[in-house]
Enzyme design. Structure first.
Site, PDB file in Angstrom:
ATOM      1  N   CYS A  71     -13.986   3.854  -2.569  1.00  0.00           N
ATOM      2  CA  CYS A  71     -14.426   3.213  -3.508  1.00  0.00           C
ATOM      3  C   CYS A  71     -14.679   1.726  -3.124  1.00  0.00           C
ATOM      4  O   CYS A  71     -14.404   1.309  -2.085  1.00  0.00           O
ATOM      5  CB  CYS A  71     -13.824   3.340  -4.316  1.00  0.00           C
ATOM      6  SG  CYS A  71     -12.432   2.885  -5.451  1.00  0.00           S
ATOM      7  N   HIS A 104       8.044   5.090   4.011  1.00  0.00           N
ATOM      8  CA  HIS A 104       9.429   4.949   3.110  1.00  0.00           C
ATOM      9  C   HIS A 104       8.454   5.533   1.484  1.00  0.00           C
ATOM     10  O   HIS A 104       9.917   6.354   1.180  1.00  0.00           O
ATOM     11  CB  HIS A 104       9.421   3.447   2.920  1.00  0.00           C
ATOM     12  CG  HIS A 104       9.646   2.409   3.766  1.00  0.00           C
ATOM     13  ND1 HIS A 104      10.695   1.350   3.246  1.00  0.00           N
ATOM     14  CD2 HIS A 104      10.334   3.123   4.927  1.00  0.00           C
ATOM     15  CE1 HIS A 104      10.961   0.957   4.901  1.00  0.00           C
ATOM     16  NE2 HIS A 104      10.646   1.975   5.353  1.00  0.00           N
ATOM     17  N   HIS A 139      14.723   7.180   1.474  1.00  0.00           N
ATOM     18  CA  HIS A 139      13.834   7.034   0.648  1.00  0.00           C
ATOM     19  C   HIS A 139      12.894   7.637  -0.413  1.00  0.00           C
ATOM     20  O   HIS A 139      12.614   8.293  -0.073  1.00  0.00           O
ATOM     21  CB  HIS A 139      12.628   6.885   1.730  1.00  0.00           C
ATOM     22  CG  HIS A 139      12.940   5.184   2.324  1.00  0.00           C
ATOM     23  ND1 HIS A 139      12.779   4.525   2.406  1.00  0.00           N
ATOM     24  CD2 HIS A 139      12.641   4.977   3.900  1.00  0.00           C
ATOM     25  CE1 HIS A 139      13.322   3.630   3.133  1.00  0.00           C
ATOM     26  NE2 HIS A 139      13.123   4.121   4.367  1.00  0.00           N
TER      27      HIS A 139
HETATM   28  C1  RB5 Z   1     -18.194   1.136  -8.404  1.00  0.00           C
HETATM   29  O1  RB5 Z   1     -18.966  -0.059  -8.759  1.00  0.00           O
HETATM   30  C2  RB5 Z   1     -17.182   0.716  -8.765  1.00  0.00           C
HETATM   31  O2  RB5 Z   1     -16.249   0.289  -9.344  1.00  0.00           O
HETATM   32  C3  RB5 Z   1     -15.780   1.377  -8.361  1.00  0.00           C
HETATM   33  O3  RB5 Z   1     -17.072   1.925  -6.309  1.00  0.00           O
HETATM   34  C4  RB5 Z   1     -14.672   1.059  -7.597  1.00  0.00           C
HETATM   35  O4  RB5 Z   1     -14.070  -0.150  -6.933  1.00  0.00           O
HETATM   36  C5  RB5 Z   1     -13.585   1.600  -8.714  1.00  0.00           C
HETATM   37  O5  RB5 Z   1     -12.836   1.062  -8.460  1.00  0.00           O
END
Ligand code: RB5
Length: 148
Positions: A71, A104, A139
């Site tokens: 993300c 780990h 671990h």
């Molecule tokens: C999207 O704008 C963004 O919030 C998402 O990709 C991410 O970074 C969330 O943690």
């Protein structure tokens, strides 16, 4: 590079990770590492938990052993993934952390931030994550406690 698993690497992203996820998929293909992509497929704004769960389902069902979520920061994906029992997701922005979280923590999901980590480094982090074995031993005792 070689992956420690022969099962497909489960990959998903939101719109904030679309380009890096594409680069990761191309990189895995170049290295003959099987992958399964669960979207998102477009730049349209979407909700990262909807895609995190695709990868966590693949891992908890045994279809995949390892997953990669992308993300904007990697953080939202990691928060979502770590809500699922049996998932150990780690946001990594450096190769040392990627290696240690496999060795780990037996991390089974790598989270990357497209807006944080450049593509070249992100691909190297993914390589090291996929190549590094879990060390077990002391671990393993600690990881077992995580599941209780
Ligand atoms: C999207 O704008 C963004 O919030 C998402 O990709 C991410 O970074 C969330 O943690």
């Amino acid at each position: 590079m070689n992956s420690i698993t022969n099962k497909p690497v489960a990959v998903a992203c939101d719109h904030g990770g679309l380009q890096l996820a594409g680069a990761i998929l191309a990189h895995l293909e170049e290295n003959n590492i099987p992958a399964e992509f669960y979207g998102t497929h477009t730049a349209e704004s979407c909700d990262y938990p909807d895609f995190a769960v695709q990868v966590t389902d693949a891992v908890t069902s045994g279809k995949s052993e390892l997953g990669i979520l992308v993300c904007g920061t990697g953080i939202g994906m990691s928060i979502a993934a770590n809500k699922v029992r049996g998932i150990r997701a780690a946001v990594c922005g450096d190769t040392f952390s990627a290696e240690m979280t496999r060795r780990h923590n037996n991390a089974n999901v790598l989270c990357l931030g497209q807006r944080v980590t450049g593509e070249g480094l992100a691909l190297k982090i993914a390589d090291i994550f996929l190549e590094s074995p879990f060390e077990g031993g002391r671990h393993a005792t600690r990881v077992e406690k995580l599941e209780k």
